[in-house]
Design a protein around this motif. Structure first.
Motif, PDB file in Angstrom:
ATOM      1  N   LEU A 213      11.777 -23.588  -7.206  1.00 29.54           N
ATOM      2  CA  LEU A 213      12.311 -23.510  -8.561  1.00 29.54           C
ATOM      3  C   LEU A 213      11.896 -22.231  -9.285  1.00 29.54           C
ATOM      4  CD1 LEU A 213      11.710 -27.220  -9.597  1.00 29.54           C
ATOM      5  CD2 LEU A 213      13.943 -26.126  -9.303  1.00 29.54           C
ATOM      6  N   THR A 214      10.896 -21.531  -8.757  1.00 29.87           N
ATOM      7  CA  THR A 214      10.427 -20.293  -9.392  1.00 29.87           C
ATOM      8  C   THR A 214      10.733 -19.107  -8.486  1.00 29.87           C
ATOM      9  OG1 THR A 214       8.201 -20.802  -8.541  1.00 29.87           O
ATOM     10  CG2 THR A 214       8.678 -21.408 -10.830  1.00 29.87           C
ATOM     11  N   ALA A 215       9.865 -18.848  -7.536  1.00 26.17           N
ATOM     12  CA  ALA A 215      10.063 -17.701  -6.643  1.00 26.17           C
ATOM     13  C   ALA A 215      11.344 -17.817  -5.828  1.00 26.17           C
ATOM     14  CB  ALA A 215       8.854 -17.554  -5.703  1.00 26.17           C
ATOM     15  N   GLY A 216      11.749 -19.048  -5.509  1.00 25.47           N
ATOM     16  CA  GLY A 216      12.947 -19.247  -4.700  1.00 25.47           C
ATOM     17  C   GLY A 216      14.247 -19.088  -5.446  1.00 25.47           C
ATOM     18  N   GLY A 217      14.188 -19.082  -6.783  1.00 21.26           N
ATOM     19  CA  GLY A 217      15.379 -18.849  -7.584  1.00 21.26           C
ATOM     20  C   GLY A 217      16.370 -19.997  -7.619  1.00 21.26           C
ATOM     21  N   LEU A 218      15.956 -21.186  -7.185  1.00 24.93           N
ATOM     22  CA  LEU A 218      16.865 -22.333  -7.201  1.00 24.93           C
ATOM     23  C   LEU A 218      16.697 -23.137  -8.488  1.00 24.93           C
ATOM     24  CD1 LEU A 218      16.499 -23.685  -3.531  1.00 24.93           C
ATOM     25  CD2 LEU A 218      18.086 -21.953  -4.411  1.00 24.93           C
ATOM     26  N   CYS A 219      17.733 -23.895  -8.835  1.00 23.59           N
ATOM     27  CA  CYS A 219      17.638 -24.854  -9.932  1.00 23.59           C
ATOM     28  C   CYS A 219      17.583 -26.254  -9.317  1.00 23.59           C
ATOM     29  CB  CYS A 219      18.835 -24.709 -10.871  1.00 23.59           C
ATOM     30  SG  CYS A 219      20.412 -25.232 -10.151  1.00 23.59           S
ATOM     31  N   ASP A 222      20.534 -27.196  -7.238  1.00 24.32           N
ATOM     32  CA  ASP A 222      20.596 -26.492  -5.952  1.00 24.32           C
ATOM     33  C   ASP A 222      19.785 -27.227  -4.894  1.00 24.32           C
ATOM     34  OD1 ASP A 222      22.133 -24.404  -7.006  1.00 24.32           O
ATOM     35  OD2 ASP A 222      20.364 -23.239  -7.570  1.00 24.32           O
TER      36      ASP A 222
END
Length: 274
Positions: A213-219, A222
């Motif tokens: 949710l942070t470094a991975g850029g997912l919500c 997702d």
């Protein structure tokens, strides 16, 4: 230059320990006071160099940056006590959300801010919510956020959104830990897995989810889409959660807001009486 902490309960002691662990502050740069002096003295023994002040007034007078880490109901007496010992150039930070910035600015000289920390700051992670008063200058923000960056990710929020931001950032770890605990309980009861093993798996899962949710850029949507394939086991379980939880989190936020309003009204009444 000293950083002071008035109140060494759960969150005050977390901030002190986190700043020292991160290197953001050295013990000899800190002074702490508590209504029960033995608690501050215990911290001074735990972190040699940290000064245990004999009173809140002493800590306030000695500090250039002062954190107020007491309960809402303790603020009227605390403000009366420290006001004569505070200075206009001092940066004063409350970590107590129901006490409003204007209430602090009306009663204290100095540059007033609020910071809502999180228990996750103890492991140098999570957010620290920053709310700034009218006397704060850009260099004050820079100074405070530089320090907070050693233990967290500082995020500026408007005071109107303090409560909902705190629900996510500060209360959220307890909410997630509760849900995770219930998942572990069910795993132990239904499948007989050892609790220690299930808790370790759950902790690693939550850590990895946070990274996505942070470094991975997912919500969140997702992650759900990637895990819950159509017609699969996860999709079936999510349908059950949706049926059972329904408006639970809406009611949860309603309850935290109601408690916040109650506390804020009590503080305002106590301050008027004072």
């Amino acid at each position: 230059m000293l950083t002071g902490f008035i109140g060494t309960g759960s969150m005050g002691s977390i901030l002190i320990e986190a700043f020292i662990r991160s290197g953001g502050l050295r013990p000899e740069e800190m002074v702490a006071a508590n209504r029960t002096p033995a608690k501050a003295e215990r911290l001074a023994r735990q972190f040699p160099g940290l000064q245990a002040a004999g009173s809140a007034a002493e800590a306030a007078e000695a500090s250039d940056l002062l954190f107020l880490c007491v309960k809402p109901g303790d603020f009227p007496e605390l403000l009366r006590t420290i006001a004569p010992h505070c200075r206009p150039d001092q940066l004063i930070v409350s970590i107590t959300s129901p006490v409003m910035l204007n209430q602090l600015e009306d009663r204290l000289p100095g540059k007033i801010a609020k910071v809502i920390p999180s228990v996750t700051n103890l492991v140098l992670s999570g957010a620290a919510l920053c709310i700034y008063g009218s006397r704060i200058e850009p260099e004050d923000k820079k100074r405070l956020e530089w320090l907070l960056a050693s233990i967290s990710r500082p995020l500026e929020v408007a005071e109107d959104f303090t409560r909902i931001s705190s629900d996510i950032s500060s209360c959220g770890p307890a909410f997630m830990a509760y849900l995770l605990g219930r998942l572990v309980d069910a795993a132990v009861e239904v499948a007989g897995i050892r609790r220690e093993e299930a808790e370790r798996m759950a902790g690693e899962m939550l850590l990895g989810t946070g990274m996505l949710l942070t470094a991975g850029g997912l919500c969140p949507q997702d992650i759900i889409a990637r895990v819950a394939v159509p017609g699969g086991i996860t999709e079936e379980a999510l349908k059950l959660l949706d049926r059972e939880l329904g408006g639970t989190f809406t009611r949860l936020i309603g309850s935290t807001h109601a408690k916040f309003r109650e506390d804020a009204e009590k503080v305002a009444e106590l301050l008027r009486e004072g």
